[in-house]
Design an enzyme around this catalytic site. Structure first.
Site, short mmCIF file in Angstrom:
data_model
loop_
_atom_site.label_atom_id
_atom_site.label_comp_id
_atom_site.label_asym_id
_atom_site.label_seq_id
_atom_site.Cartn_x
_atom_site.Cartn_y
_atom_site.Cartn_z
N ILE A 157 -2.32 -4.95 -3.47
CA ILE A 157 -3.17 -4.31 -2.45
C ILE A 157 -2.62 -4.56 -1.06
O ILE A 157 -2.54 -3.65 -0.23
CB ILE A 157 -4.62 -4.78 -2.59
N THR A 238 -11.79 -6.89 2.47
CA THR A 238 -12.07 -6.08 1.28
C THR A 238 -11.71 -6.87 0.01
O THR A 238 -11.50 -6.27 -1.04
CB THR A 238 -11.28 -4.75 1.31
N SER A 239 -11.65 -8.19 0.12
CA SER A 239 -11.22 -9.02 -1.02
C SER A 239 -12.40 -9.70 -1.70
O SER A 239 -12.95 -9.18 -2.67
CB SER A 239 -10.19 -10.05 -0.56
N ARG A 240 -12.80 -10.86 -1.19
CA ARG A 240 -13.95 -11.60 -1.72
C ARG A 240 -14.73 -12.17 -0.55
O ARG A 240 -14.16 -12.67 0.42
CB ARG A 240 -13.50 -12.73 -2.67
N ASP A 264 -16.28 -5.06 3.06
CA ASP A 264 -16.64 -4.37 1.81
C ASP A 264 -17.16 -5.38 0.81
O ASP A 264 -17.55 -5.01 -0.30
CB ASP A 264 -15.42 -3.64 1.24
N GLU A 269 -23.43 -11.35 -1.95
CA GLU A 269 -23.64 -9.95 -2.35
C GLU A 269 -24.28 -9.78 -3.72
O GLU A 269 -24.82 -8.73 -4.03
CB GLU A 269 -22.31 -9.19 -2.33
N HIS A 301 -19.05 -2.96 -1.54
CA HIS A 301 -18.01 -3.24 -2.54
C HIS A 301 -17.56 -1.93 -3.22
O HIS A 301 -17.49 -1.83 -4.44
CB HIS A 301 -18.53 -4.22 -3.59
N GLN A 302 -17.22 -0.97 -2.39
CA GLN A 302 -16.82 0.34 -2.92
C GLN A 302 -15.33 0.60 -2.76
O GLN A 302 -14.85 1.71 -3.09
CB GLN A 302 -17.61 1.45 -2.23
N PHE A 304 -12.86 -0.17 -4.49
CA PHE A 304 -12.21 0.19 -5.76
C PHE A 304 -12.66 1.54 -6.29
O PHE A 304 -12.08 2.06 -7.24
CB PHE A 304 -12.55 -0.87 -6.82
#
Length: 338
Positions: A157, A238-240, A264, A269, A301-302, A304
């Site tokens: 990524i 956008t990872s964790r 993200d 979450e 978390h979109q 992906f």
């Protein structure tokens, strides 16, 4: 072979895609909307494997219970496996598989969407114009051309992000504790260079995170790291979620040290994302505070969530389940092999 699999945290799209793909295989899925944890793991009784996602909790106690119920395989339908106690799984003789790469471009493109939206404030402009307000006041951004972007993590990524940024004419600096030779070559070919974390913090106009969550990098972005960053930094994750100390970020937003924040993912979450809470009172004061800032953009978390990525997730997950039944567990998809 007839393999029974209990899927937890199942969404409508999971049910549709896995049902269609599974119809052509000996794998039978049963779908549970509930997240997997110590309270819900009894639902896995009688199944050969469980299929889980990013917010399912597979700690030592849950794994012991699953093993006692006869579950032999934990099949993650995601790349990260920080929510699995892999040492406990190994001790219990349980297999753990994942989807190591599923359309990294999907997450990379979402990363750029966050950067561009925050910078050019298109989300605010959209709402203004719909209300008949065509003023440009407060909407000024900056050009990405020749800006320095720090990329932390140069896996698939991170490299996809670098490729896109290079097209914008950005100067790219990277940090990775153990970069692959191919990643270094690709980064160099794109005009990027590897630097220490401190150098990345001090040089970057934008910092974007693309690393897995480990014990070593928990709260990597903390108060000390933020102090080393340039005032006016744009920070993207956008990872964790747990890569970021959220309270430290809120403090930096309040004193205008962080100019913009795009998330993200979010450390807490699991109780919010992938569900509709629009008719509820959200009692998470931290995310409510984040949402109160006009320069913060949060998506659920979109990153992906594209057709290509989902199809790859489904195919790889089913392949992993079939390989496990055949004893073929030496491939890259297996974190804990037999």
């Amino acid at each position: 072979m007839n393999l029974s699999v209990a899927m937890f945290s199942a969404q409508r799209y999971d049910i549709d895609l896995f049902t269609a793909a599974g119809a052509h295989t000996p794998v039978t899925f049963t779908f549970f909307e509930a997240r997997l944890n110590l309270t819900t793991c009894a639902l896995a009784r009688g199944y050969d494997a469980v299929c889980v996602f990013v917010n399912d909790d597979l700690n030592r106690e849950v794994l012991r219970e699953l093993s006692a119920l006869g579950v032999k395989h934990i099949a993650l339908r995601c790349a990260g496996f920080n929510n699995v106690d892999t040492q406990a799984a190994k001790t219990l003789g349980m297999l753990v598989s994942r989807v190591p790469a599923y359309s990294p471009q999907s997450v990379a493109e979402h990363t750029l969407a966050l950067i561009l939206t925050l910078n050019r404030k298109t989300h605010h402009a959209y709402n203004r114009v719909r209300n008949g307000n065509f003023s440009l006041q407060g909407l000024m951004g900056f050009t990405l051309y020749q800006k320095t972007v720090g990329v932390i993590g140069t896996g698939a990524i991170g490299l996809a992000v670098i490729n896109i940024l290079a097209g914008f004419g950005c100067r790219i600096v990277c940090h990775d504790p153990a970069p692959a030779a191919a990643a270094q070559a690709q980064t160099n070919a794109r005009g990027g260079c590897y630097v220490s974390l401190d150098e990345l913090y001090t040089q970057s106009d934008i910092i974007t995170l693309h690393c897995p969550l480990t014990h070593a990098n928990h709260h990597l972005i903390n108060a000390g790291a933020i102090e080393k960053m340039r005032p006016g930094i744009t920070l993207i994750n956008t990872s964790r979620g747990a890569l970021i100390d959220t309270q430290a970020v809120i403090s930096a937003l309040k004193r205008r040290h962080i100019k913009a924040l795009g998330l993200d993912v979010y450390e807490q979450e699991s109780s919010l994302f992938f569900s509709d809470h629009s008719l509820e009172i959200i009692d998470d004061d931290v995310i409510e505070r984040l949402l109160s800032f006009p320069n913060v953009l949060i998506t659920g978390h979109q990153g992906f969530f594209t057709e290509e990525a989902l199809n790859q997730i489904v195919a790889t997950t089913i392949d992993n389940l079939g390989a496990a039944e055949k004893g073929e567990t030496s491939g890259p998809g297996f974190v804990v092999a037999g």
